[in-house]
Structure formats: C-alpha cells, structure tokens
Design a protein around this motif. Structure first.
Motif, PDB file in Angstrom:
ATOM      1  N   UNK A  97     -28.627  -0.802  40.553  1.00 59.06           N
ATOM      2  CA  UNK A  97     -29.824  -1.571  40.204  1.00 59.06           C
ATOM      3  C   UNK A  97     -29.618  -3.048  40.506  1.00 59.06           C
ATOM      4  N   UNK A  98     -28.445  -3.544  40.216  1.00 61.71           N
ATOM      5  CA  UNK A  98     -28.135  -4.968  40.402  1.00 61.71           C
ATOM      6  C   UNK A  98     -28.350  -5.424  41.837  1.00 61.71           C
ATOM      7  N   UNK A  99     -27.943  -4.623  42.818  1.00 57.49           N
ATOM      8  CA  UNK A  99     -27.989  -5.079  44.213  1.00 57.49           C
ATOM      9  C   UNK A  99     -29.196  -4.534  44.978  1.00 57.49           C
ATOM     10  N   UNK A 100     -29.949  -3.608  44.398  1.00 55.13           N
ATOM     11  CA  UNK A 100     -31.106  -3.017  45.088  1.00 55.13           C
ATOM     12  C   UNK A 100     -32.369  -3.819  44.804  1.00 55.13           C
ATOM     13  N   UNK A 101     -33.341  -3.719  45.719  1.00 54.83           N
ATOM     14  CA  UNK A 101     -34.649  -4.336  45.478  1.00 54.83           C
ATOM     15  C   UNK A 101     -35.476  -3.512  44.511  1.00 54.83           C
ATOM     16  N   UNK A 102     -35.177  -2.223  44.430  1.00 54.35           N
ATOM     17  CA  UNK A 102     -35.881  -1.334  43.514  1.00 54.35           C
ATOM     18  C   UNK A 102     -35.197   0.019  43.478  1.00 54.35           C
ATOM     19  N   UNK A 103     -35.696   0.879  42.605  1.00 52.39           N
ATOM     20  CA  UNK A 103     -35.097   2.200  42.387  1.00 52.39           C
ATOM     21  C   UNK A 103     -36.170   3.269  42.548  1.00 52.39           C
ATOM     22  N   UNK A 104     -35.791   4.406  43.124  1.00 53.64           N
ATOM     23  CA  UNK A 104     -36.657   5.575  43.153  1.00 53.64           C
ATOM     24  C   UNK A 104     -35.879   6.740  42.548  1.00 53.64           C
ATOM     25  N   UNK A 105     -36.392   7.283  41.453  1.00 53.00           N
ATOM     26  CA  UNK A 105     -35.732   8.411  40.793  1.00 53.00           C
ATOM     27  C   UNK A 105     -36.245   9.700  41.411  1.00 53.00           C
ATOM     28  N   UNK A 106     -35.371  10.388  42.137  1.00 55.05           N
ATOM     29  CA  UNK A 106     -35.735  11.670  42.742  1.00 55.05           C
ATOM     30  C   UNK A 106     -35.313  12.773  41.779  1.00 55.05           C
ATOM     31  N   UNK A 107     -36.249  13.190  40.952  1.00 55.79           N
ATOM     32  CA  UNK A 107     -35.930  14.129  39.882  1.00 55.79           C
ATOM     33  C   UNK A 107     -35.512  15.499  40.411  1.00 55.79           C
ATOM     34  N   UNK A 108     -36.067  15.876  41.556  1.00 58.12           N
ATOM     35  CA  UNK A 108     -35.730  17.188  42.113  1.00 58.12           C
ATOM     36  C   UNK A 108     -34.287  17.273  42.532  1.00 58.12           C
ATOM     37  N   UNK A 131     -27.675  18.320  40.206  1.00 54.34           N
ATOM     38  CA  UNK A 131     -26.360  17.904  39.702  1.00 54.34           C
ATOM     39  C   UNK A 131     -26.369  17.589  38.215  1.00 54.34           C
ATOM     40  N   UNK A 132     -27.553  17.402  37.648  1.00 53.39           N
ATOM     41  CA  UNK A 132     -27.699  17.138  36.220  1.00 53.39           C
ATOM     42  C   UNK A 132     -28.539  18.268  35.627  1.00 53.39           C
ATOM     43  N   UNK A 133     -28.128  18.859  34.509  1.00 51.20           N
ATOM     44  CA  UNK A 133     -28.919  19.944  33.918  1.00 51.20           C
ATOM     45  C   UNK A 133     -30.375  19.519  33.732  1.00 51.20           C
ATOM     46  N   UNK A 134     -31.294  20.406  34.100  1.00 50.33           N
ATOM     47  CA  UNK A 134     -32.713  20.049  34.133  1.00 50.33           C
ATOM     48  C   UNK A 134     -33.240  19.634  32.760  1.00 50.33           C
ATOM     49  N   UNK A 135     -32.643  20.164  31.682  1.00 58.39           N
ATOM     50  CA  UNK A 135     -33.114  19.800  30.350  1.00 58.39           C
ATOM     51  C   UNK A 135     -32.783  18.347  29.996  1.00 58.39           C
ATOM     52  N   UNK A 136     -31.897  17.723  30.777  1.00 54.66           N
ATOM     53  CA  UNK A 136     -31.542  16.326  30.511  1.00 54.66           C
ATOM     54  C   UNK A 136     -32.347  15.340  31.368  1.00 54.66           C
ATOM     55  N   UNK A 137     -33.036  15.847  32.369  1.00 56.90           N
ATOM     56  CA  UNK A 137     -33.755  14.977  33.303  1.00 56.90           C
ATOM     57  C   UNK A 137     -34.795  14.076  32.613  1.00 56.90           C
ATOM     58  N   UNK A 138     -35.635  14.591  31.698  1.00 50.90           N
ATOM     59  CA  UNK A 138     -36.651  13.718  31.094  1.00 50.90           C
ATOM     60  C   UNK A 138     -36.079  12.478  30.404  1.00 50.90           C
ATOM     61  N   UNK A 139     -35.013  12.659  29.639  1.00 49.50           N
ATOM     62  CA  UNK A 139     -34.443  11.513  28.925  1.00 49.50           C
ATOM     63  C   UNK A 139     -33.632  10.620  29.854  1.00 49.50           C
ATOM     64  N   UNK A 140     -32.992  11.216  30.868  1.00 53.25           N
ATOM     65  CA  UNK A 140     -32.299  10.412  31.876  1.00 53.25           C
ATOM     66  C   UNK A 140     -33.310   9.531  32.613  1.00 53.25           C
ATOM     67  N   UNK A 141     -34.487  10.088  32.896  1.00 60.12           N
ATOM     68  CA  UNK A 141     -35.543   9.326  33.562  1.00 60.12           C
ATOM     69  C   UNK A 141     -35.934   8.108  32.731  1.00 60.12           C
ATOM     70  N   UNK A 142     -36.157   8.289  31.437  1.00 50.28           N
ATOM     71  CA  UNK A 142     -36.505   7.171  30.556  1.00 50.28           C
ATOM     72  C   UNK A 142     -35.387   6.133  30.528  1.00 50.28           C
ATOM     73  N   UNK A 143     -34.167   6.614  30.511  1.00 51.53           N
ATOM     74  CA  UNK A 143     -32.980   5.744  30.481  1.00 51.53           C
ATOM     75  C   UNK A 143     -32.925   4.845  31.717  1.00 51.53           C
ATOM     76  N   UNK A 144     -33.167   5.425  32.892  1.00 48.31           N
ATOM     77  CA  UNK A 144     -33.112   4.648  34.138  1.00 48.31           C
ATOM     78  C   UNK A 144     -34.281   3.667  34.222  1.00 48.31           C
ATOM     79  N   UNK A 145     -35.485   4.130  33.855  1.00 46.89           N
ATOM     80  CA  UNK A 145     -36.655   3.245  33.883  1.00 46.89           C
ATOM     81  C   UNK A 145     -36.405   2.019  33.020  1.00 46.89           C
TER      82      UNK A 145
END
Length: 298
Positions: free
Chosen positions: A145-156, A161-175
């Motif tokens: 995040x520090x060096x990028x102009x922006x982030x795109x979370x590709x949930x698919x 690599x991350x259990x699907x049940x964790x994706x919703x909260x990981x998404x909130x965490x990154x946002x």
C-alpha cells in the motif's frame, strides 16, 4: 481421478490428458510430490515424474481430485516458487503501453514492495494499482500500500490461498488500511455474477455491493458480468442504482445504524418507491413513454 496427465512447458492443443501452463516455463520449478490446484479448486493433481522435462518437454502428474478445468484459469502450487514477477509478455505490454501513452496498470500477483518498485523502474511515470490476490501479498500489505498508487482486491484469486470464509473480513481489513493511507481501493470478482445470465442479481450480491460501498471502497470492478455476460448494460445500470441508494441517503463509511435510521426516516425511504421493472428507465427518444408505436422493423 487416478488418470496420469502430461503438463508441457510449451504451448500445445490441450486435451483431457495433455495441458500446459502459462508462463510456459513455470513447470521447470516443480518437483515430485508437488500438489497443484487447478481452476479455483475444480481439480487437483500431484506431480509424479519430472525426468522427462529436459528431453520431452513435459512432466507427469496424477489426478488426485477430478473436475472440469477451463482455459486461462488460475493454478496454485502448494509451495512457494520464486517465479519472476513479470513475464516476457508483461515486458512487451509495457513497451506497447509506452507507445500509446497508457499509464494506468492493475498489476497481477504483486507480492512485495520490491515488485512495485521494479515496475516503476521499468515505467517511471506509470501508475500502479497492485492486485492483492496471494497470501504473500496479504502478509506484505502495508509495504505494498505504501508504494502503490492504489489497491485492487481480487477476491476470487485471493480465495485460492485464503479460506473463503475469511475473505469478507480480510476485505474490510484491507479497505481500512488503504483508507488510512489515503490510497484508492477497488474490489473485483463477480460482485453481480448472477447477472452474467440473469436480468436480476441475487439478494446476497446486492447486499455485498452496498456493504462494499459503506466500507469505503473507491469503486467496484465488474469482470465476468461485462466481459462475457449476457446482460452487460443491465449490470452496469444495476451497479449504478445501488451506488445511488447510498448517495441518496447521504451515507458514508462513518455511518452507524443510528445515522442510517435517521436518514431513512428523513427521506421516507421505505415509502417513496416504484414497483420494480425489467425495462430500462425512459431516457428520451422513441421510448420516452415506455411504448413504441412505429414499425418494429425500423
């Protein structure tokens, strides 16, 4: 299941027993015993023989879990591989982009700060939106995040690599992390997937989109829905309608349930509605009165 397949290190006409991966040299990094998951866990194979790679340009693998595998789908090898961050095709793409003045890139499989910095060395005035789609990128999220102009979370891809049940909260965490750093953050992967083949989305998809907006995401990237879907225009219209609901109630990421309740009452949100319609809303021209009286052949 149980079949032996050949995986080549060059392009071939694929069959159910002969396939290849991109980049084509990626199988050079495999070893006997490696488990390879194909097409969002649709199938799994285990590498059984790499001795024929040098002379015959393929490895052998046994199908552990059978399934359907489509073209241009992702694969995961359950071991960290030190593949180069950019392929030959990527370098060619950068070259073409410079010729045409294209500067914005959403870069796939960015795993570290060094990957982003390498892009800026290649394209000094480029604009990089790093795609977060691997466990490694998630573990290095702050520096990316520090060096990028922006982030795109590709949930698919991330869900491989991350259990699907964790994706919703990981998404909130990154946002939240992106917002704190004042960086743009977009969400991708089939947010209105049902509209690929239906005029209406699922209720769960509608809730998902509203929550993405309320979480503070900059925007939503439609993928399958507009790339190969049957109703691309209707999908974009639906996404706009959902965004307008949040705008109409003047809600933002700081909204709590009390503010939401007050806004709904103030705007009489539960009262001022019209029955849903499959027709595109009138916007001028022959359909201004929602009917057409001319010759249909015109």
């Amino acid at each position: 299941e149980g079949d032996i397949i050949k995986i080549y290190n060059h392009e071939i006409n694929c069959t159910k027993n002969e396939i290849y991966f991109r980049p084509v040299n990626s199988i050079n990094y495999t070893k006997v015993g490696d488990l390879i998951r194909l097409d969002f866990n649709s199938a799994m194979v285990r590498v059984s023989d790499v001795s024929k790679l040098k002379a015959q340009k393929y490895i052998l693998a046994k199908v552990v879990i059978g399934g359907l595998v489509g073209i241009r789908k992702g694969i995961v090898i359950e071991r960290e591989l030190n593949l180069p961050v950019f392929s030959e095709k990527d370098y060619y793409t950068f070259k073409i982009a410079k010729q045409y003045g294209i500067k914005h890139f959403t870069l796939s499989f960015i795993n570290s700060k060094k990957d982003v910095e390498k892009f800026y060395k290649i394209y000094t005035d480029g604009i990089c939106y790093s795609k977060i789609e691997t466990l490694q990128s998630l573990n290095n999220i702050d520096e990316i995040i520090e060096v990028s102009d922006g982030i795109l979370i590709d949930r698919g891809d991330l869900s491989r690599e991350v259990p699907i049940e964790r994706i919703p909260l990981i998404q909130k965490y990154i946002i939240n992390k992106a917002k704190k750093a004042s960086k743009e953050v977009f969400i991708a992967t089939n947010t209105l997937e049902k509209m690929s083949y239906s005029l209406k989305p699922d209720r769960s998809e509608v809730n998902d989109v509203i929550n993405i907006i309320l979480d503070g995401a900059t925007g939503i990237a439609l993928t399958k829905e507009t790339a190969i879907g049957k109703y691309p225009l209707e999908t974009v219209n639906m996404l706009n309608l959902l965004i307008k609901q949040v705008a109409y109630l003047k809600l933002d990421s700081n909204c709590n349930i009390n503010l939401l309740e007050k806004s709904i009452i103030k705007h009489r949100y539960t009262e001022n509605y019209k029955p849903p319609s499959l027709l595109v809303k009138p916007h001028g021209g022959s359909l201004i009165k929602r009917s057409f009286k001319g010759d249909i052949s015109e």
